[in-house]
Write a protein that holds these residues in place. Structure first.
Motif, short mmCIF file in Angstrom:
data_model
loop_
_atom_site.label_atom_id
_atom_site.label_comp_id
_atom_site.label_asym_id
_atom_site.label_seq_id
_atom_site.Cartn_x
_atom_site.Cartn_y
_atom_site.Cartn_z
N LEU A 22 59.10 -44.27 -3.95
CA LEU A 22 57.90 -44.61 -3.27
C LEU A 22 58.21 -44.40 -1.86
CD1 LEU A 22 57.21 -48.15 -4.94
CD2 LEU A 22 55.68 -45.93 -5.25
N ARG A 25 58.34 -40.38 -0.99
CA ARG A 25 57.11 -39.69 -1.11
C ARG A 25 55.79 -40.19 -0.33
NH1 ARG A 25 57.31 -36.31 -5.57
NH2 ARG A 25 55.31 -36.28 -6.07
N PHE A 27 54.37 -42.67 -0.69
CA PHE A 27 53.22 -43.59 -1.39
C PHE A 27 52.61 -44.51 -0.67
CE2 PHE A 27 50.99 -46.30 -4.51
CZ PHE A 27 50.96 -45.52 -5.39
N VAL A 324 56.27 -42.88 -10.52
CA VAL A 324 55.31 -42.80 -9.26
C VAL A 324 54.40 -41.63 -9.23
CG1 VAL A 324 55.52 -42.43 -6.72
CG2 VAL A 324 57.36 -43.96 -7.96
N GLU A 328 50.50 -41.80 -8.39
CA GLU A 328 49.81 -40.81 -7.51
C GLU A 328 48.70 -39.93 -8.45
OE1 GLU A 328 53.79 -39.68 -5.11
OE2 GLU A 328 53.34 -38.38 -6.63
#
Length: 340
Positions: A22, A25, A27, A324, A328
């Motif tokens: 998380l 990336r 997020f 994840v 997304e």
């Protein structure tokens, strides 16, 4: 504006990898909470440069939280997944509990993202790690030639059995050099310097539960008409699953087109040089997001046959990363609304 995210099973190997993924990336997190069993409450886990104090899952109220990524074990998800979904929180579950329920989508974003639109219960299932990497590699080939039969042998890392499995391999390996007798707890036989052709329990037909998972999950994700025969083997590798896959297709296989499709496929890296070392091994895929395909070649023993080798980090693409990526993709499809 970001999301309120809960990570359930945050002290386990997959939970920690979810937190790491998380953050890596980026997020869109406004608020994040780490949840685990009562005995783990109060422990600390990392989220980037932040330290999170683990809270008790059993008493946590999911009301107002947007998404929960679960990896606590199937029996725990069975209780708390529906509870979170009822509170209006989208649940992305890494365990096996919901995978074959007909009203719960089983999703690999590179393969069947539109199935996320079927998440009417507010629960999405993450497939088994060995299934994920195989269908990622199969998808572009299936689109070209239509796979009808798959025979796969897996070489699965001990990380698939969690931290305790990794600890057992380490202890047995170390013990071998000092003449300590192997202590066998997590696996059916000694895992150090050995291979064990059993993952999960045996079923009535002689297949193991892991082999059954690969069959039924591939059908649900990719195509219900595909026949799959799997032999799943635990090997003395810490992280990174490997698979030797042989596929029989409906249409004649053009090797050049197969290579092109794999090179262009999302989530796949083709590294296939017909020379010493011109392939990817599990130790080389650790920490990487892709499924690596090597040893691509025609199978002359069946009509329209193709064989390949693939490896992937089972803690990342096989679990945390895929979860994840599901979140997304739900954002991209406008399926993850803010609920606070």
């Amino acid at each position: 504006m970001g999301y309120r995210v809960a990570v359930v099973g945050a002290t386990g190997a997959v939970g920690r990898e979810i937190l790491k993924t998380l953050h890596e990336r980026e997020f869109p997190v406004d608020e994040i909470v780490a949840l685990a069993s009562p005995r783990s409450a109060g422990r600390e886990v990392s989220f980037g440069d932040r330290t999170l104090k683990v809270q008790n899952l059993e008493t946590f109220d999911f009301t107002g939280w947007d998404v929960a990524l679960f990896s606590p074990g199937a029996s725990v998800s069975a209780i708390h997944g529906p509870r979170a979904a009822k509170a209006g929180c989208i649940v992305i579950d890494n365990t096996s509990h919901f995978r074959m329920e007909p009203d719960v989508p089983l999703v690999v974003p590179e393969v069947n993202p539109n199935d996320l639109k079927k998440a009417k219960r507010g629960i999405v299932a993450n497939p088994n790690c060995s299934t994920i990497q195989m269908v990622v590699a199969l998808k572009p080939l299936h689109d070209l030639f239509t796979a009808k039969r798959v025979v796969v042998a897996t070489y699965q890392a001990v990380a698939g059995a969690g931290k305790d499995g990794m600890d057992e391999l380490f202890a047995q390996t170390k013990g071998t050099f000092v003449n300590d007798p192997p202590k066998i707890e997590q696996f059916q036989k000694q895992i150090a310097f050995n291979c064990i052709p059993q993952i999960d329990r045996f079923m009535d037909d002689g297949a193991t539960k892991e082999e059954w998972k690969m069959t039924v999950e591939t059908k649900k994700i990719l195509d219900p008409e595909i026949q799959v025969l799997a032999t799943c083997v635990r090997v003395p590798v810490f992280i990174g699953h490997s698979e030797a896959v042989v596929v029989e297709f409906e249409e004649p296989v053009d090797l050049r087109k197969a290579r092109e499709a794999l090179r262009e496929a999302e989530g796949v890296v083709l590294l296939d040089e017909r020379e010493d070392g011109g392939y990817v091994t599990p130790i080389e895929c650790v920490g990487e997001d892709a499924t690596y395909v090597s040893r691509l070649r025609i199978d002359p023993t069946v009509p329209n046959g193709l064989a390949f080798w693939c490896v992937s980090d089972n803690l990342r693409k096989g679990a945390a990363l895929n979860a994840v990526q599901i979140a997304e993709t739900m954002i991209a499809l406008d399926l993850l609304p803010h609920r606070n």
